[in-house]
Write an enzyme that holds these catalytic residues in place. Sequence first.
Site, PDB file in Angstrom:
ATOM      1  N   THR A   1      -4.500  -9.106   0.477  1.00 18.03           N
ATOM      2  CA  THR A   1      -3.923  -8.959  -0.870  1.00 18.03           C
ATOM      3  C   THR A   1      -4.428 -10.092  -1.749  1.00 18.03           C
ATOM      4  O   THR A   1      -4.557 -11.238  -1.294  1.00 18.03           O
ATOM      5  CB  THR A   1      -2.383  -8.926  -0.859  1.00 18.03           C
ATOM      6  OG1 THR A   1      -1.923  -8.923  -2.225  1.00 18.03           O
ATOM      7  CG2 THR A   1      -1.756 -10.072  -0.122  1.00 18.03           C
TER       8      THR A   1
ATOM      9  N   HIS B   1       5.767  -0.576  -2.904  1.00 17.64           N
ATOM     10  CA  HIS B   1       5.300   0.083  -4.131  1.00 17.64           C
ATOM     11  C   HIS B   1       5.358   1.610  -4.045  1.00 17.64           C
ATOM     12  O   HIS B   1       4.708   2.287  -4.822  1.00 17.64           O
ATOM     13  CB  HIS B   1       3.880  -0.390  -4.485  1.00 17.64           C
ATOM     14  CG  HIS B   1       3.821  -1.832  -4.894  1.00 17.64           C
ATOM     15  ND1 HIS B   1       2.652  -2.561  -4.983  1.00 17.64           N
ATOM     16  CD2 HIS B   1       4.809  -2.683  -5.257  1.00 17.64           C
ATOM     17  CE1 HIS B   1       2.932  -3.795  -5.375  1.00 17.64           C
ATOM     18  NE2 HIS B   1       4.229  -3.898  -5.537  1.00 17.64           N
TER      19      HIS B   1
ATOM     20  N   ASN C   1       0.830  -1.207   0.000  1.00 14.11           N
ATOM     21  CA  ASN C   1       0.000   0.000   0.000  1.00 14.11           C
ATOM     22  C   ASN C   1       0.863   1.256   0.000  1.00 14.11           C
ATOM     23  O   ASN C   1       1.973   1.266   0.524  1.00 14.11           O
ATOM     24  CB  ASN C   1      -0.937  -0.001   1.207  1.00 14.11           C
ATOM     25  CG  ASN C   1      -1.873  -1.191   1.177  1.00 14.11           C
ATOM     26  OD1 ASN C   1      -1.996  -1.844   0.139  1.00 14.11           O
ATOM     27  ND2 ASN C   1      -2.506  -1.494   2.286  1.00 14.11           N
TER      28      ASN C   1
ATOM     29  N   CYS D   1      15.556  15.527 -12.778  1.00  7.57           N
ATOM     30  CA  CYS D   1      16.760  15.374 -11.949  1.00  7.57           C
ATOM     31  C   CYS D   1      16.690  14.192 -10.996  1.00  7.57           C
ATOM     32  O   CYS D   1      17.677  13.865 -10.339  1.00  7.57           O
ATOM     33  CB  CYS D   1      17.051  16.668 -11.182  1.00  7.57           C
ATOM     34  SG  CYS D   1      15.904  16.972  -9.815  1.00  7.57           S
TER      35      CYS D   1
ATOM     36  N   ASN E   1      -8.190 -12.767   4.684  1.00  6.75           N
ATOM     37  CA  ASN E   1      -8.781 -12.201   3.475  1.00  6.75           C
ATOM     38  C   ASN E   1     -10.278 -12.489   3.480  1.00  6.75           C
ATOM     39  O   ASN E   1     -10.712 -13.482   4.072  1.00  6.75           O
ATOM     40  CB  ASN E   1      -8.111 -12.832   2.234  1.00  6.75           C
ATOM     41  CG  ASN E   1      -8.260 -11.988   0.983  1.00  6.75           C
ATOM     42  OD1 ASN E   1      -9.371 -11.634   0.591  1.00  6.75           O
ATOM     43  ND2 ASN E   1      -7.148 -11.654   0.345  1.00  6.75           N
TER      44      ASN E   1
HETATM   45  C1  BJW Z   1      -9.999  -7.870   2.200  1.00  7.77           C
HETATM   46  C2  BJW Z   1     -10.863  -6.922   2.662  1.00  7.77           C
HETATM   47  C3  BJW Z   1     -10.989  -6.855   4.037  1.00  7.77           C
HETATM   48  C4  BJW Z   1     -10.921  -6.756   0.577  1.00  7.77           C
HETATM   49  N1  BJW Z   1     -10.284  -7.681   4.810  1.00  7.77           N
HETATM   50  N2  BJW Z   1      -9.309  -8.684   2.968  1.00  7.77           N
HETATM   51  C5  BJW Z   1       6.554 -12.524 -12.285  1.00  7.77           C
HETATM   52  C6  BJW Z   1       5.546 -13.320 -12.783  1.00  7.77           C
HETATM   53  C7  BJW Z   1       4.478 -12.751 -13.494  1.00  7.77           C
HETATM   54  C8  BJW Z   1       4.418 -11.371 -13.742  1.00  7.77           C
HETATM   55  C9  BJW Z   1       5.423 -10.600 -13.251  1.00  7.77           C
HETATM   56  C10 BJW Z   1       6.465 -11.174 -12.527  1.00  7.77           C
HETATM   57  N3  BJW Z   1       7.278 -10.176 -12.137  1.00  7.77           N
HETATM   58  C11 BJW Z   1       6.793  -9.006 -12.593  1.00  7.77           C
HETATM   59  C12 BJW Z   1       5.663  -9.220 -13.283  1.00  7.77           C
HETATM   60  C13 BJW Z   1       4.834  -8.160 -13.958  1.00  7.77           C
HETATM   61  C14 BJW Z   1       3.968  -7.352 -13.014  1.00  7.77           C
HETATM   62  C15 BJW Z   1       2.857  -8.230 -12.445  1.00  7.77           C
HETATM   63  O1  BJW Z   1       2.891  -8.704 -11.343  1.00  7.77           O
HETATM   64  N4  BJW Z   1       1.829  -8.442 -13.213  1.00  7.77           N
HETATM   65  C16 BJW Z   1       0.738  -9.297 -12.745  1.00  7.77           C
HETATM   66  C17 BJW Z   1      -0.558  -8.495 -12.705  1.00  7.77           C
HETATM   67  C18 BJW Z   1       0.714 -10.536 -13.570  1.00  7.77           C
HETATM   68  N5  BJW Z   1       4.769  -6.789 -11.947  1.00  7.77           N
HETATM   69  C19 BJW Z   1       5.437  -5.644 -12.099  1.00  7.77           C
HETATM   70  O2  BJW Z   1       5.404  -5.024 -13.154  1.00  7.77           O
HETATM   71  C20 BJW Z   1       6.248  -5.171 -10.917  1.00  7.77           C
HETATM   72  N6  BJW Z   1       7.565  -4.896 -11.352  1.00  7.77           N
HETATM   73  C21 BJW Z   1       8.571  -5.785 -11.231  1.00  7.77           C
HETATM   74  O3  BJW Z   1       8.453  -6.825 -10.612  1.00  7.77           O
HETATM   75  O4  BJW Z   1       9.716  -5.423 -11.861  1.00  7.77           O
HETATM   76  C22 BJW Z   1      10.825  -6.355 -11.858  1.00  7.77           C
HETATM   77  C23 BJW Z   1      10.589  -7.499 -12.774  1.00  7.77           C
HETATM   78  C24 BJW Z   1       9.867  -7.322 -13.931  1.00  7.77           C
HETATM   79  C25 BJW Z   1       9.631  -8.429 -14.753  1.00  7.77           C
HETATM   80  C26 BJW Z   1      10.127  -9.677 -14.383  1.00  7.77           C
HETATM   81  C27 BJW Z   1      10.863  -9.814 -13.218  1.00  7.77           C
HETATM   82  C28 BJW Z   1      11.088  -8.708 -12.395  1.00  7.77           C
HETATM   83  C29 BJW Z   1       5.691  -3.873 -10.392  1.00  7.77           C
HETATM   84  C30 BJW Z   1       4.322  -4.035  -9.814  1.00  7.77           C
HETATM   85  C31 BJW Z   1       3.836  -2.688  -9.291  1.00  7.77           C
HETATM   86  C32 BJW Z   1       2.381  -2.769  -8.918  1.00  7.77           C
HETATM   87  N7  BJW Z   1       1.891  -1.483  -8.796  1.00  7.77           N
HETATM   88  C33 BJW Z   1       0.538  -1.296  -8.325  1.00  7.77           C
HETATM   89  C34 BJW Z   1       0.179   0.168  -8.554  1.00  7.77           C
HETATM   90  C35 BJW Z   1       0.997   1.020  -7.561  1.00  7.77           C
HETATM   91  C36 BJW Z   1       0.722   2.439  -7.714  1.00  7.77           C
HETATM   92  C37 BJW Z   1      -0.720   2.722  -7.536  1.00  7.77           C
HETATM   93  O5  BJW Z   1      -1.331   2.325  -6.531  1.00  7.77           O
HETATM   94  O6  BJW Z   1      -1.235   3.392  -8.402  1.00  7.77           O
HETATM   95  O7  BJW Z   1       0.393  -1.636  -6.961  1.00  7.77           O
HETATM   96  S1  BJW Z   1      -0.644  -2.376  -9.106  1.00  7.77           S
HETATM   97  C38 BJW Z   1      -1.678  -2.571  -7.723  1.00  7.77           C
HETATM   98  O8  BJW Z   1      -1.717  -3.980  -7.349  1.00  7.77           O
HETATM   99  C39 BJW Z   1      -0.983  -1.815  -6.587  1.00  7.77           C
HETATM  100  C40 BJW Z   1      -1.111  -2.814  -5.465  1.00  7.77           C
HETATM  101  O9  BJW Z   1      -0.133  -2.564  -4.475  1.00  7.77           O
HETATM  102  C41 BJW Z   1      -0.965  -4.138  -6.142  1.00  7.77           C
HETATM  103  C42 BJW Z   1      -1.477  -5.309  -5.352  1.00  7.77           C
HETATM  104  O10 BJW Z   1      -2.851  -5.205  -5.150  1.00  7.77           O
HETATM  105  P1  BJW Z   1      -3.484  -5.777  -3.819  1.00  7.77           P
HETATM  106  O11 BJW Z   1      -2.987  -5.033  -2.655  1.00  7.77           O
HETATM  107  O12 BJW Z   1      -3.328  -7.242  -3.767  1.00  7.77           O
HETATM  108  O13 BJW Z   1      -5.011  -5.319  -4.014  1.00  7.77           O
HETATM  109  P2  BJW Z   1      -6.217  -6.087  -4.760  1.00  7.77           P
HETATM  110  O14 BJW Z   1      -7.305  -5.115  -4.985  1.00  7.77           O
HETATM  111  O15 BJW Z   1      -5.734  -6.855  -5.919  1.00  7.77           O
HETATM  112  O16 BJW Z   1      -6.693  -7.159  -3.671  1.00  7.77           O
HETATM  113  C43 BJW Z   1      -7.316  -6.797  -2.461  1.00  7.77           C
HETATM  114  C44 BJW Z   1      -7.524  -8.064  -1.655  1.00  7.77           C
HETATM  115  O17 BJW Z   1      -8.052  -7.715  -0.392  1.00  7.77           O
HETATM  116  C45 BJW Z   1      -8.509  -9.048  -2.303  1.00  7.77           C
HETATM  117  O18 BJW Z   1      -7.972 -10.356  -2.215  1.00  7.77           O
HETATM  118  C46 BJW Z   1      -9.761  -8.933  -1.433  1.00  7.77           C
HETATM  119  O19 BJW Z   1     -10.455 -10.164  -1.330  1.00  7.77           O
HETATM  120  C47 BJW Z   1      -9.150  -8.542  -0.112  1.00  7.77           C
HETATM  121  N8  BJW Z   1     -10.003  -7.760   0.755  1.00  7.77           N
HETATM  122  N9  BJW Z   1     -11.416  -6.245   1.535  1.00  7.77           N
HETATM  123  C48 BJW Z   1      -9.456  -8.582   4.193  1.00  7.77           C
HETATM  124  N10 BJW Z   1     -11.858  -5.947   4.579  1.00  7.77           N
HETATM  125 ZN    ZN Z   2      14.212  18.247 -10.657  1.00 11.52          ZN
END
Ligand code: BJW
Ligand code: ZN
Length: 304
Positions: free
Chosen positions: A245, A153, A136, A164, A270
């Site tokens: 997550t 993140h 987050n 810069c 979750n």
């Molecule tokens: C509750 C609840 C309650 C609800 N109680 N629970 C390896 C394999 C495959 C793909 C890749 C890989 N490595 C990299 C990738 C590509 C990509 C990726 O993962 N793509 C997938 C979608 C397939 N990753 C990247 O590009 C990352 N970069 C990277 O790894 O670079 C190095 C590299 C690249 C390539 C190869 C190897 C290495 C960067 C990822 C950056 C993600 N950024 C974001 C946006 C951030 C900025 C912004 O906010 O605008 O981050 S995306 C978005 O998803 C955000 C979140 O942090 C992230 C995760 O989401 P999260 O937190 O899980 O939220 P939700 O909504 O998905 O889930 C909520 C959960 O809560 C649900 O399960 C509900 O059930 C639950 N819930 N209410 C308990 N009350």
């Molecule tokens: Zn600057």
Amino acid sequence: MLISQFILRTAAPHFRCGRWTRVHTPVTCRTNSDMAKFREIFSKAKHIAIITGAGVSAESGIPTFRGAGGHWRAWKTQDLATPESFSRNPSRVWEFFHYRRELALNAQPSAAHHAIAECEARLSKQGRSVVVITQNIDELHHRAGSKHVLELHGNLFKTRCVSCGDVENNHKSPICPALEGKGSPDPAVSDAPISVTDLPRCDEKGCDGLLRPHVIWFGETLDCHILTKVEKELDTCDLCLVVGTSSVVYPAAMFGPQVASRGIPVAEFNTQTTPNTTRFMFHFQGPCVKTLPIALARHESEII
Ligand code: BJW
Ligand code: ZN
């Protein structure tokens, strides 16, 4: 007790290099929701890693990414949180981030954030540690009082200059005059659009470059200093919690399974099951504002 039978993959991408490596996993796994058993393990744990995602902030009114409310106007986060989207339309991306900054600034930490922070404070007096590894960017863990937080993140309240590279804390509201009253998520609202010279600009002497949010967008690499710290925590923890997550975004999606592959208890909190649920020892289904305060409450065996 929920018992899930499953066949597990025996390989997964390593979270830093993305190479596929063999992981140790049993052929069948019993995922249970035995809180008494979890509490017994919790009472003895010395170093607890808590991995959090958007669900931990859901009850604070911050929409999750992949649930209902995960859209801003016509777009999903995946459409806007990319470097390409920012180059194409910095005004739209800044409107989106301005909206989220204002939402987070006006939100309050939930009972789940507080339970984690109180647990860290209490256990530290007993020589035990808690680290929060969060995806987050809303700072709600800090605001609840958590001290040891690793932000994977980035942070909504930091900016980075595209010219810069200077990174600054920035809690201004609004971040610049042109964004005042902009950023409504309503699909009926059109883009502003704001001239690039009126978007947030760098204050460094003689720079005036365009600022962007200091967050990790899709396709961008995570900060290697943070990843090194995370790796150390995952290698040394003796209990791991994975809270709110969807476990679909890498590398964070690999962290819980990586710990589980060392034979360390991992507990998922979750409202739903995830692709990783069957890899973990425990799954507590329900809103984490309800389940976490029970899980992390003071145990009768704690002396302080
Ligand atoms: C509750 C609840 C309650 C609800 N109680 N629970 C390896 C394999 C495959 C793909 C890749 C890989 N490595 C990299 C990738 C590509 C990509 C990726 O993962 N793509 C997938 C979608 C397939 N990753 C990247 O590009 C990352 N970069 C990277 O790894 O670079 C190095 C590299 C690249 C390539 C190869 C190897 C290495 C960067 C990822 C950056 C993600 N950024 C974001 C946006 C951030 C900025 C912004 O906010 O605008 O981050 S995306 C978005 O998803 C955000 C979140 O942090 C992230 C995760 O989401 P999260 O937190 O899980 O939220 P939700 O909504 O998905 O889930 C909520 C959960 O809560 C649900 O399960 C509900 O059930 C639950 N819930 N209410 C308990 N009350
Ligand atoms: Zn600057």
